[in-house]
Design an enzyme around this catalytic site. Structure first.
Site, PDB file in Angstrom:
ATOM      1  NE  ARG A   9      38.801  32.065 -36.319  1.00  0.00           N
ATOM      2  CZ  ARG A   9      37.993  31.923 -37.355  1.00  0.00           C
ATOM      3  NH1 ARG A   9      38.199  30.982 -38.265  1.00  0.00           N
ATOM      4  NH2 ARG A   9      36.955  32.734 -37.511  1.00  0.00           N
ATOM      5  N   GLY A  99      37.236  34.123 -47.707  1.00  0.00           N
ATOM      6  CA  GLY A  99      35.775  33.967 -47.628  1.00  0.00           C
ATOM      7  C   GLY A  99      35.319  32.585 -47.215  1.00  0.00           C
ATOM      8  CB  SER A 104      41.697  35.310 -45.396  1.00  0.00           C
ATOM      9  OG  SER A 104      40.411  35.834 -45.639  1.00  0.00           O
ATOM     10  CG  ASP A 145      38.571  35.623 -36.373  1.00  0.00           C
ATOM     11  OD1 ASP A 145      38.211  34.694 -35.611  1.00  0.00           O
ATOM     12  OD2 ASP A 145      37.840  36.104 -37.247  1.00  0.00           O
TER      13      ASP A 145
HETATM   14  C1  GLA Z   1      34.120  36.138 -36.577  1.00  0.00           C
HETATM   15  C2  GLA Z   1      34.657  37.221 -35.646  1.00  0.00           C
HETATM   16  C3  GLA Z   1      35.114  36.615 -34.321  1.00  0.00           C
HETATM   17  C4  GLA Z   1      34.046  35.727 -33.705  1.00  0.00           C
HETATM   18  C5  GLA Z   1      33.478  34.750 -34.737  1.00  0.00           C
HETATM   19  C6  GLA Z   1      32.303  33.968 -34.206  1.00  0.00           C
HETATM   20  O1  GLA Z   1      35.131  35.264 -36.963  1.00  0.00           O
HETATM   21  O2  GLA Z   1      35.723  37.912 -36.249  1.00  0.00           O
HETATM   22  O3  GLA Z   1      35.496  37.645 -33.435  1.00  0.00           O
HETATM   23  O4  GLA Z   1      33.036  36.480 -33.096  1.00  0.00           O
HETATM   24  O5  GLA Z   1      33.087  35.403 -35.926  1.00  0.00           O
HETATM   25  O6  GLA Z   1      32.705  33.157 -33.158  1.00  0.00           O
END
Ligand code: GLA
Length: 329
Positions: A9, A99, A104, A145
């Site tokens: 995403r 990364g 991922s 995510d």
């Molecule tokens: C990471 C976490 C998410 C979110 C973002 C910041 O990607 O896995 O849950 O908190 O940081 O928005």
């Protein structure tokens, strides 16, 4: 044999807002991870194109964070969460960069859970994978995510209310592009101040109540200056997400882009999760004709910047398409 694909995403706006029950606006992307799995035996053995060492794990797992190689921790986290009835053999392939802040690890968790036979509803799949990630790397990540990977809708970004995990697809206008540009600094969630930021938000909430329902003016009563700034980012970012979603719905790309810059500055100044490389990228994009907006995306501390642009104006970075969510193949 089962095969599952789960996308990564990119988050258009709304960072560090999920774990306080606020709003986020990510979109699932065309890049993702495929896991194939053939049940047999009592060990899970997955080979990855990216590492000579396989994940070779029992189906009873105690401590996913101590597993080696390190990518296998995510597999271990999923095994611990979903408790598969059988082991098996399979493979992992991915088109996602690791990364760069494009989730991922969430894609690996979701594809693994589906290939290993998780059969519950999508929101339960996302929560199981969120727990798997927390156990794998010891970082108290939010739900964004995993939920974005599970719930993607082609052509749409996802307005997610993290207090209920409800997902509202918002069409991404055709006359724009979403591009991610890596800063070159790998983002290591575990080593970052992610957990510290989350604690700071929780501490701020002890003065003003849940941030989700706090008004911006009430934050003035937080005695500690740092906590006040952390809370100001979070509460102002909730509103930016809602406003951005409305602009996107109406094709108001300039207004949407302006909010992306404001979000970046807030993450830089109040939340302190940006880096000089991310700031330079955003500053450069801001001067580039045809770029509506840009900001760091995801946790920060390195990773990528996301830009919203007129079609075809950037020759750098990865062009990301709003895509469907995870599925069995
Ligand atoms: C990471 C976490 C998410 C979110 C973002 C910041 O990607 O896995 O849950 O908190 O940081 O928005």
């Amino acid at each position: 044999m089962k095969s599952a694909f789960a996308p990564g995403r990119v988050n258009l706006i709304g960072d560090h807002t999920d774990y306080s029950g606020g709003y986020v606006l990510p979109m699932a992307i065309q890049l993702g991870t495929t896991v194939t799995f053939e049940p047999r035996g009592d060990r899970v053995i997955l080979r990855s194109g990216a590492d000579a060492d396989p994940a070779d794990l029992p189906i009873e797992i105690d401590n996913p964070s101590s597993v080696r190689p390190s990518w296998a921790r995510y597999v271990a986290g999923v095994i611990e969460e979903i408790q598969p009835v059988s082991g098996g053999r399979g493979s992992v392939t991915t088109t996602l960069p690791v990364g760069e802040g494009l989730a991922s690890s969430a894609a690996l968790e979701v594809a693994t859970a589906m290939a290993l036979g998780f059969a519950g509803p999508p929101d339960e799949l996302a929560v199981a994978c969120q727990h798997a990630e927390q156990r794998a790397v010891g970082v108290p990540c939010g739900i964004m995510d995993q939920l974005a990977s599970v719930s993607g809708v082609e052509g749409h970004a996802l307005l997610i209310d993290c207090s209920s995990n409800s997902v509202k697809p918002i069409r991404v206008p055709r006359d724009c592009e979403v591009v991610a540009i890596a800063s070159g600094e790998p983002r290591a969630l575990a080593a970052s101040g992610y957990a510290e930021r989350r604690q700071e938000c929780e501490k701020a909430a002890t003065f003003v109540g849940p941030l989700r329902s706090a008004a911006l003016v009430s934050l003035e009563s937080i005695p500690d200056r740092v906590l006040r700034r952390r809370a100001r980012h979070v509460v102002s970012e909730y509103q930016r997400v809602i406003d951005f979603a409305n602009h996107l719905r109406h094709g108001e790309l300039r207004d949407a882009g302006e909010l992306m810059y404001e979000s970046h500055w807030s993450l830089r100044d109040d939340f302190a999760v940006s880096t000089p490389a991310l700031d330079d990228l955003v500053a450069r994009l801001m001067k580039t004709p045809g770029v509506f907006g840009a900001r760091l995306t995801g946790a920060g501390f390195g990773g990528s910047v996301v830009a919203l642009t007129r079609p075809g104006v950037l020759s750098e970075g990865r062009l990301l398409k709003p895509s469907a969510g995870a599925r069995l193949l």
